[in-house]
Design a protein around this motif. Structure first.
Motif, PDB file in Angstrom:
ATOM      1  N   GLU A 154     -51.410   1.159  32.293  1.00 17.58           N
ATOM      2  CA  GLU A 154     -52.040  -0.023  32.877  1.00 17.58           C
ATOM      3  C   GLU A 154     -51.780  -1.229  32.008  1.00 17.58           C
ATOM      4  O   GLU A 154     -51.869  -1.148  30.796  1.00 17.58           O
ATOM      5  CB  GLU A 154     -53.546   0.212  33.009  1.00 17.58           C
ATOM      6  N   LYS A 155     -51.480  -2.344  32.653  1.00 18.54           N
ATOM      7  CA  LYS A 155     -51.248  -3.574  31.880  1.00 18.54           C
ATOM      8  C   LYS A 155     -52.616  -4.121  31.491  1.00 18.54           C
ATOM      9  O   LYS A 155     -53.428  -4.452  32.332  1.00 18.54           O
ATOM     10  CB  LYS A 155     -50.524  -4.584  32.779  1.00 18.54           C
ATOM     11  N   LYS A 156     -52.878  -4.194  30.172  1.00 20.17           N
ATOM     12  CA  LYS A 156     -54.146  -4.782  29.756  1.00 20.17           C
ATOM     13  C   LYS A 156     -53.974  -5.435  28.410  1.00 20.17           C
ATOM     14  O   LYS A 156     -53.018  -5.164  27.695  1.00 20.17           O
ATOM     15  CB  LYS A 156     -55.230  -3.698  29.717  1.00 20.17           C
ATOM     16  N   LYS A 157     -54.924  -6.253  28.030  1.00 22.80           N
ATOM     17  CA  LYS A 157     -54.847  -6.926  26.734  1.00 22.80           C
ATOM     18  C   LYS A 157     -55.327  -5.959  25.665  1.00 22.80           C
ATOM     19  O   LYS A 157     -56.302  -5.253  25.864  1.00 22.80           O
ATOM     20  CB  LYS A 157     -55.735  -8.178  26.745  1.00 22.80           C
ATOM     21  N   MET A 158     -54.658  -6.007  24.481  1.00 18.89           N
ATOM     22  CA  MET A 158     -55.079  -5.138  23.403  1.00 18.89           C
ATOM     23  C   MET A 158     -56.378  -5.665  22.817  1.00 18.89           C
ATOM     24  O   MET A 158     -56.458  -6.834  22.446  1.00 18.89           O
ATOM     25  CB  MET A 158     -53.998  -5.073  22.326  1.00 18.89           C
ATOM     26  N   PRO A 159     -57.394  -4.794  22.686  1.00 23.42           N
ATOM     27  CA  PRO A 159     -58.645  -5.255  22.092  1.00 23.42           C
ATOM     28  C   PRO A 159     -58.409  -5.731  20.661  1.00 23.42           C
ATOM     29  O   PRO A 159     -57.641  -5.116  19.915  1.00 23.42           O
ATOM     30  CB  PRO A 159     -59.536  -4.002  22.098  1.00 23.42           C
ATOM     31  N   PRO A 160     -59.077  -6.802  20.237  1.00 29.33           N
ATOM     32  CA  PRO A 160     -58.844  -7.371  18.908  1.00 29.33           C
ATOM     33  C   PRO A 160     -59.054  -6.376  17.765  1.00 29.33           C
ATOM     34  O   PRO A 160     -58.329  -6.414  16.774  1.00 29.33           O
ATOM     35  CB  PRO A 160     -59.817  -8.544  18.818  1.00 29.33           C
ATOM     36  N   LEU A 220     -54.273  -1.857  13.705  1.00 29.42           N
ATOM     37  CA  LEU A 220     -52.829  -1.588  13.661  1.00 29.42           C
ATOM     38  C   LEU A 220     -52.169  -2.457  12.589  1.00 29.42           C
ATOM     39  O   LEU A 220     -51.294  -1.995  11.853  1.00 29.42           O
ATOM     40  CB  LEU A 220     -52.192  -1.877  15.027  1.00 29.42           C
ATOM     41  N   ARG A 221     -52.616  -3.703  12.514  1.00 28.01           N
ATOM     42  CA  ARG A 221     -52.029  -4.644  11.551  1.00 28.01           C
ATOM     43  C   ARG A 221     -52.288  -4.166  10.123  1.00 28.01           C
ATOM     44  O   ARG A 221     -51.383  -4.156   9.282  1.00 28.01           O
ATOM     45  CB  ARG A 221     -52.625  -6.041  11.772  1.00 28.01           C
ATOM     46  N   VAL A 222     -53.522  -3.734   9.869  1.00 26.49           N
ATOM     47  CA  VAL A 222     -53.880  -3.244   8.539  1.00 26.49           C
ATOM     48  C   VAL A 222     -53.009  -2.040   8.170  1.00 26.49           C
ATOM     49  O   VAL A 222     -52.444  -1.976   7.070  1.00 26.49           O
ATOM     50  CB  VAL A 222     -55.386  -2.862   8.492  1.00 26.49           C
ATOM     51  N   CYS A 259     -51.232   3.972  25.960  1.00 25.70           N
ATOM     52  CA  CYS A 259     -52.189   5.075  25.839  1.00 25.70           C
ATOM     53  C   CYS A 259     -53.538   4.661  26.428  1.00 25.70           C
ATOM     54  O   CYS A 259     -54.123   3.682  25.986  1.00 25.70           O
ATOM     55  CB  CYS A 259     -52.373   5.436  24.365  1.00 25.70           C
ATOM     56  N   PRO A 260     -54.050   5.407  27.402  1.00 24.66           N
ATOM     57  CA  PRO A 260     -55.319   5.029  28.032  1.00 24.66           C
ATOM     58  C   PRO A 260     -56.501   4.971  27.067  1.00 24.66           C
ATOM     59  O   PRO A 260     -57.516   4.376  27.381  1.00 24.66           O
ATOM     60  CB  PRO A 260     -55.545   6.116  29.077  1.00 24.66           C
ATOM     61  N   VAL A 261     -56.411   5.605  25.891  1.00 27.58           N
ATOM     62  CA  VAL A 261     -57.528   5.502  24.952  1.00 27.58           C
ATOM     63  C   VAL A 261     -57.155   4.731  23.691  1.00 27.58           C
ATOM     64  O   VAL A 261     -57.974   4.592  22.797  1.00 27.58           O
ATOM     65  CB  VAL A 261     -58.102   6.892  24.584  1.00 27.58           C
ATOM     66  N   GLY A 262     -55.929   4.207  23.615  1.00 32.93           N
ATOM     67  CA  GLY A 262     -55.560   3.348  22.486  1.00 32.93           C
ATOM     68  C   GLY A 262     -55.502   4.057  21.152  1.00 32.93           C
ATOM     69  O   GLY A 262     -56.027   3.576  20.150  1.00 32.93           O
TER      70      GLY A 262
END
Lengths: 511, 278
Positions: free
Chosen positions: A3-9, A15-17, A87-90
């Motif tokens: 699903e196209k969605k915005k990545m939660p902050p 991920l950045r860390v 991934c549906p659960v990120g």
């Protein structure tokens, strides 16, 4: 589908860390991206089709450490990982893959377990080819993404084998009681999350073994029951109480449980209502719903009859109507039980089949016949009232329908007879109606699905949430888990803002 | 696991089993059933709830020994445990003031009739109980049933098996005798329920039967128990087990109940070989 969605902050930050950690930078340097892209995808070792189509042991043998490392090396550890969005659960996929690359399997599975409470299961049954592996950045460049599913399975199997399943820190006891209705993927996930948050969780399950579709629906050759047992055992280690043989709605209603002191509820009762085509002859002896067929084989172990008491027909000429995972599971089970003809009868074409690509591929190898653009219109009985043949109609594809797939259109005059002595109707499963029928204020849609606010999974009753197939109709394990995670977060918020119970509870020490 | 409190043979081949199940005892209503599984390798089978004790926290069922599962159940002693005892399942029987209700049953149906008769009596109905047994010594729970009946009749025959249409004949005679019967409830083997329904059809008396198709889960998820009533498919475990006897497709039910006839024989032979010394 991804699903196209915005990545939660929070996820973006995590991920950045991870991406910026020293060991990750070193690892990326150790093999340059160009070199990594040259590594070909490692093939999952499989049992040969003629051997495996006669028993119920797993088809995929699993990667070994060498193959796993090589596959992990293919991952570029992207700054903007496409896989995570698929991934549906990120799940933090880059981190768990890189941990495999450096051989730290224990940390790798812990990373997965932060987000996915059933990794050994998802590694086997997720349709990765339309989720994380589809959105993998390498896929666009090289045509084949990193085999994320195989890696997930590798590292969670390692943990099971070692017997050292990691129990995460549990928050201090809140004194709140949570009732989870249904011990399927959604219910098990909510139970795990809520237990970790310090709540007292009880799962109520109608059947005598927990797991829902994981135990009665998905066959042993795709998902060994031993894996399920250890995942459920993990929940019990977290302090979750499991009450099997308890049918909420009949043994007790939600209202009764409220009076027993339960503060919040999660309905995860699943798509336990088989769909039939309502065509003539459908009640003939020898015609099963997929739910019944699979329950007899998987839950009641009818393939061990007469050592196990429950029988199942051993059809020699078996037609399975449908094109999804349930249909593939049914037809491959029939093959293993001795069918000479094990055929899929599907009204659309191969491209439209919703089944997991790997299962269709495995099925073809095992000798499954595929009859596309075909649909049964009636069943014909022998003198004993058992099915002996079915009359079918050929279809062609017309304009797309509401699902976006091309609508099958009958071809006039194309009727033909096919001899079969067993049929499995696997055309979809609808939500089980028991809870809806016995919970008056629960809003339910026209096909029995419990209605929820899709941002919070809250139902029309305060304190009652729902997720998984009961809100979607028959879907996937990972989608159920996605719903469950949202519901658990909301339920925790809900319970945290309620008045605390007067009785004081001693806090559990943090690990 | 559920604990067996009592298991006793009431008459040849018919046993009583009382199980500790406080949740089910609290919720049981006449007409409902439980699913029981004798052991880890067993089958899930439905048994009608014959009685319950809320204080004791127990549920009682009666079963007839026919195949492997009921053989296994017949060997239980108090203290044994079963892995599955779940309920109460099914829609409860409709209990209201009809006037005069005739309950016709045989074999295991005799026990199934008891809670329904009791509740209907409490509701102010006149109860005529008509029981069918192959021989007098096969009658059980006579005192219990007499206590909730205004009229108590027994149709006992000798063991001449094919003379099965006796109860419907008795039923016909009662109807013809004239006193108005507002409802007939028939519980027992499929043939008994079928013939009783046929007997009341021409008289237009509302007739309810408690259907007994093969079941697996009992909660509506598999469709094994599907029956055709008034031309539509219903699941006996969630839409029933009570249905209008005049609208049931009996031929289909007889046929579907024979689905595993050969397997049942094979299973029983296998079990006997493993459990009895030569």
């Amino acid at each position: 589908m991804a699903e196209k969605k915005k990545m939660p902050p929070e996820l973006k930050e995590m991920l950045r860390v991870g991406f910026n950690k020293e060991w990750r930078k070193e690892l990326r340097k150790s093999i340059p991206a160009k070199e990594r892209m040259k590594i070909s995808s490692q093939k999952m070792p499989e049992r040969g089709p003629e051997e495996r189509n006669k028993d119920f042991n797993e088809v995929n043998i699993g990667l070994d450490a060498k193959l796993a490392k090589k596959e992990a090396q293919r991952c570029l550890d992207c700054a903007n990982p496409g896989c995570v969005m698929g991934c549906p659960v990120g799940i933090d996929i880059p981190t768990f893959i890189k941990l495999i690359e450096i051989g730290d399997y224990v940390q790798s599975v812990r990373k997965i377990r932060e987000t996915n409470s059933l990794p050994a299961i998802c590694g086997r049954v997720c349709p990765q080819e339309v989720q994380c592996e589809e959105t993998c950045n390498i896929k666009k460049a090289k045509g084949e993404g990193v085999k994320i599913g195989n890696l997930e399975r590798f590292v969670s199997d390692y943990e099971s084998l070692k017997g050292d399943v990691y129990i995460p820190p549990i928050q201090p006891a809140t004194g709140k009681k949570v009732a989870v209705i249904g011990a399927g993927p959604a219910g098990l996930t909510v139970a795990g999350e809520m237990a970790r948050n310090g709540h007292k969780v009880t799962i109520f399950e109608a059947l005598h073994i927990s797991g829902g579709v994981l135990v009665y629906g998905i066959p042993e050759f795709r998902l060994p029951k031993s894996i399920l047992k250890s995942e459920v055992g993990y929940l019990e280690k977290l302090g979750v109480e499991l009450r099997e043989n308890f049918v909420v709605g009949l043994t007790a209603t939600i209202e009764d449980l409220k009076n027993d002191g339960y503060d919040a509820f999660f309905i995860g009762t699943g798509a336990g209502l088989p769909n039939f085509m309502r065509i003539p002859g459908e009640n003939l002896v020898g015609i099963y719903s997929a739910n019944e067929y699979l329950t007899r084989v998987n839950l009641m172990k009818a393939y061990e009859f007469p050592d196990y008491d429950t029988p199942v027909f051993l059809g020699k000429r078996v037609a399975v109507i449908g094109g999804g995972n349930v249909a593939m599971d049914s037809v491959r089970t029939a093959k293993r039980l001795g069918a000479e003809l094990a055929a899929i009868i599907y009204r659309r074409s191969r491209v439209e089949m919703p089944a997991r690509v790997e299962e269709v591929h495995h099925g073809e190898e095992e000798g499954i016949e595929f009859h596309f653009l075909t649909t049964p219109i009636r069943y014909i009985a022998d003198e004993k009232g058992r099915v002996k043949a079915m009359e079918c109609l050929r279809m062609k594809l017309g304009e797309p329908d509401s699902s976006g797939r091309r609508r099958p259109v009958p071809i006039e005059g194309s009727e033909f007879i096919m001899e079969v002595n067993m049929v499995v109707v696997a055309i979809g499963q609808s939500p089980n109606p028991l809870i809806a029928q016995t919970t008056p204020q629960l809003n339910v849609g026209k096909w029995g699905n419990v209605e929820v606010d899709w941002d919070t999974m809250a139902t029309s009753i305060e304190g009652v949430y729902a997720g998984g197939d009961i809100i979607r109709g028959g879907a996937t394990v990972i989608l159920a888990m996605g719903d469950a995670r949202i519901a658990a977060a909301e339920m925790h918020k809900f319970l945290s803002t309620r008045k605390k119970k007067p009785k004081a509870h001693s806090a559990k020490s943090k690990k | 696991m559920a604990k067996i409190l009592r298991r006793e043979r009431l008459v040849p081949n018919i046993h009583l089993i009382e199980v500790h199940a406080p949740d089910i005892a609290q919720k049981s209503k006449p007409g409902q059933f439980v699913i029981i599984m004798p052991d880890e390798k067993g089958e899930r089978i439905p048994l009608t709830i014959a009685d319950w004790d809320k204080e004791k926290g127990s549920v009682t069922s009666i079963f007839m020994v026919v195949g492997t599962s009921t053989h296994k159940l017949s060997l239980f002693e108090a203290g044994s445990e079963v892995p599955v005892f779940v309920g109460p399942l099914g829609k409860p029987s409709e209990i209201k003031k009809y006037g005069t209700v005739l309950l016709a049953g045989g074999c295991f149906g005799i026990a199934a009739i008891y809670p329904v008769a009791r509740a209907l009596k409490e509701e102010g109905n006149k109860i005529i109980t008509l029981l069918d047994v192959k021989a007098n010594y096969l009658l059980y729970w006579e005192e219990k049933l007499r206590a909730v009946s205004d009229q108590f009749l027994v149709s006992a025959r000798d063991s001449y098996y094919s003379c099965k249409d006796y109860i419907p004949k008795t039923l016909q005679n009662i109807i013809k005798k004239g006193s108005k019967i507002h409802k007939v409830i028939s519980i027992g083997c499929t043939y008994l329920m079928y013939t009783c329904s046929e007997a009341t059809k021409s008289h237009g008396i509302e007739t309810s039967v408690s259907l007994n198709p093969i079941m697996v889960d009992g909660t509506g998820m598999c469709g094994a128990c599907r029956v055709t009533v008034d031309g539509r498919t219903k699941f006996a475990c969630v839409d029933g087990p009570d249905f209008n006897g005049h609208l049931v497709d009996w031929e289909e039910l007889f046929s579907r109940r024979k689905s595993y006839f050969d397997d049942e024989i094979q299973s029983l032979c296998h079990w006997e070989k493993n459990n009895f010394p030569r």
